[in-house]
Structures are given as C-alpha cells and as structure tokens.
Design a protein around this motif. Structure first.
Motif, PDB file in Angstrom:
ATOM      1  N   SER A 122      22.678  -2.886 -38.047  1.00  0.00           N
ATOM      2  CA  SER A 122      22.954  -1.885 -39.078  1.00  0.00           C
ATOM      3  C   SER A 122      23.193  -2.487 -40.459  1.00  0.00           C
ATOM      4  N   ALA A 143      16.451   0.977 -38.715  1.00  0.00           N
ATOM      5  CA  ALA A 143      17.647   1.090 -37.872  1.00  0.00           C
ATOM      6  C   ALA A 143      17.313   0.963 -36.388  1.00  0.00           C
ATOM      7  N   GLU A 144      16.073   1.238 -36.025  1.00  0.00           N
ATOM      8  CA  GLU A 144      15.677   1.148 -34.626  1.00  0.00           C
ATOM      9  C   GLU A 144      15.261  -0.262 -34.226  1.00  0.00           C
ATOM     10  N   ALA A 196      19.711  -2.932 -41.794  1.00  0.00           N
ATOM     11  CA  ALA A 196      19.008  -1.650 -41.890  1.00  0.00           C
ATOM     12  C   ALA A 196      19.609  -0.773 -42.984  1.00  0.00           C
ATOM     13  N   ASP A 197      20.933  -0.757 -43.109  1.00  0.00           N
ATOM     14  CA  ASP A 197      21.587   0.052 -44.139  1.00  0.00           C
ATOM     15  C   ASP A 197      21.233  -0.437 -45.541  1.00  0.00           C
ATOM     16  N   THR A 250      12.395   3.942 -38.101  1.00  0.00           N
ATOM     17  CA  THR A 250      13.016   3.312 -39.271  1.00  0.00           C
ATOM     18  C   THR A 250      13.515   1.917 -38.901  1.00  0.00           C
TER      19      THR A 250
END
Length: 190
Positions: A61, A56-57, A64-65, A54
């Motif tokens: 954050s 997030a990796e 990604a969030d 995803t």
C-alpha cells in the motif's frame, strides 16, 4: 487503411519489445494496456491479467498509495511528471528503484482520458550513487580528522574530536576507537 494497420503493428512491436515497462491507465488509474516487461514487474505472466486492475492489487500500500496520488496529480493538472525516481518494495520484500515518468493522455476534446507511464529499472545506478555518497562522506570525514590531527596536539583531545566527528558524520549513537598499545600487541578501547 493498410497504413494505419501497419503503424499500429509497429507501435505494438515497439511497446512489446522495449526493455522498459510501459503501461497505459484510464482516469481511475486502472491498467488498460501493459507490455510484457511491465507484466514481469507486476509479477504476472500474461499482460491481460493486469487489465482493469490498479497498483494496489500488485504492490504494497505504501507504494500503491503514492503512485495513485502521483497519477491523480497528472490527471487533474494535465502536467507530466518527469524525473520521478520511485522506490518500489515488491510484495516479496525485494527493493528496486525505477525512473518512472507519467504523461497525461487527452481525448479529441482535450479532456484527460488517462495516462501513459514507463518504468526503467535503475536499481544498479541507485546502488552506485549510494556507494559514491558513502565514499564521499568517508573522504570528507578523513579530511576533517586529518585537519584536526594537524591542529590538535593533545592526544586525548584528538581522540575525543575524532570520535565526535565519526559519530556526527554517520549519525551513530556510539563510537569506540581502538588504539594500539606501546608494545604493539593489543588494541585498547579509548
């Protein structure tokens, strides 16, 4: 059968060579396919290294969030997200701007099966727009000060009004105005 293989080869050539990032995700927002440009955005060399992962990796954050929330909305509503401009801060701290539409994918029964998205780097365009906005603000300020200068006869009041306009237009805490002395030798803070 050969026509299908040829069409798939054409699609693969388009996806792999287009100068924008292209990615496909499943309903859990995991990458299922990306092109080489998207791999470079993720900071990887091999497109296979993204599969099953995803955002997030790969990203901080805060980005990604937000991406996950956007993707959830697309997957749940089935409505495409177009015209979305994203500010991306890479893990190395570099800031880039992207035009990033996301479109839902559906299976044969019309159920959400994932999404496809693109990432077009518009960092230079965003910088130009920001510069144009700053310039417009400066010109508006110059016009406001010019108008004040033509209507205010008291020099002290004009200085106060100019400082106030500058402070308000640029959201500054402190503004100092220097005037040249009568001998034209010194700049004096007013």
């Amino acid at each position: 059968m050969a026509a299908i293989s040829r069409r798939e080869a054409d699609y693969a050539a388009l996806i792999d060579n287009i100068p924008d990032g292209i990615y496909f995700k499943d309903v859990q927002s995991r990458f299922t396919r990306i092109n080489p440009y998207q791999a470079s955005l993720l900071g990887i060399d091999d497109v296979r290294d993204a599969i099953g992962k995803t955002d997030a990796e790969f990203f901080k954050s805060v980005f990604a969030d937000q991406a996950l929330a956007d993707e959830r909305r697309v997957l749940e509503t089935g409505e495409p997200m177009v015209g979305r401009v994203e500010r991306l801060v890479r893990k190395d701290g570099e800031v880039r701007w992207y035009l990033a539409p996301k479109l839902p994918l559906r299976d044969d029964q019309g159920r959400s099966s994932g999404l496809v998205g693109t990432s077009r780097n518009i960092t230079e365009l965003q910088a130009a727009q920001d510069a144009a906005q700053r310039r417009a603000t400066e010109l508006r300020l110059a016009a406001d000060i010019g108008q004040a200068a033509s209507s205010v006869l008291d020099p002290d009041r004009l200085v106060r009004q100019a400082v106030q306009l500058i402070r308000d237009q640029f959201g500054l805490y402190y503004v100092g105005l220097f005037l040249i002395d009568d001998a034209a030798e010194w700049a004096v803070l007013r």
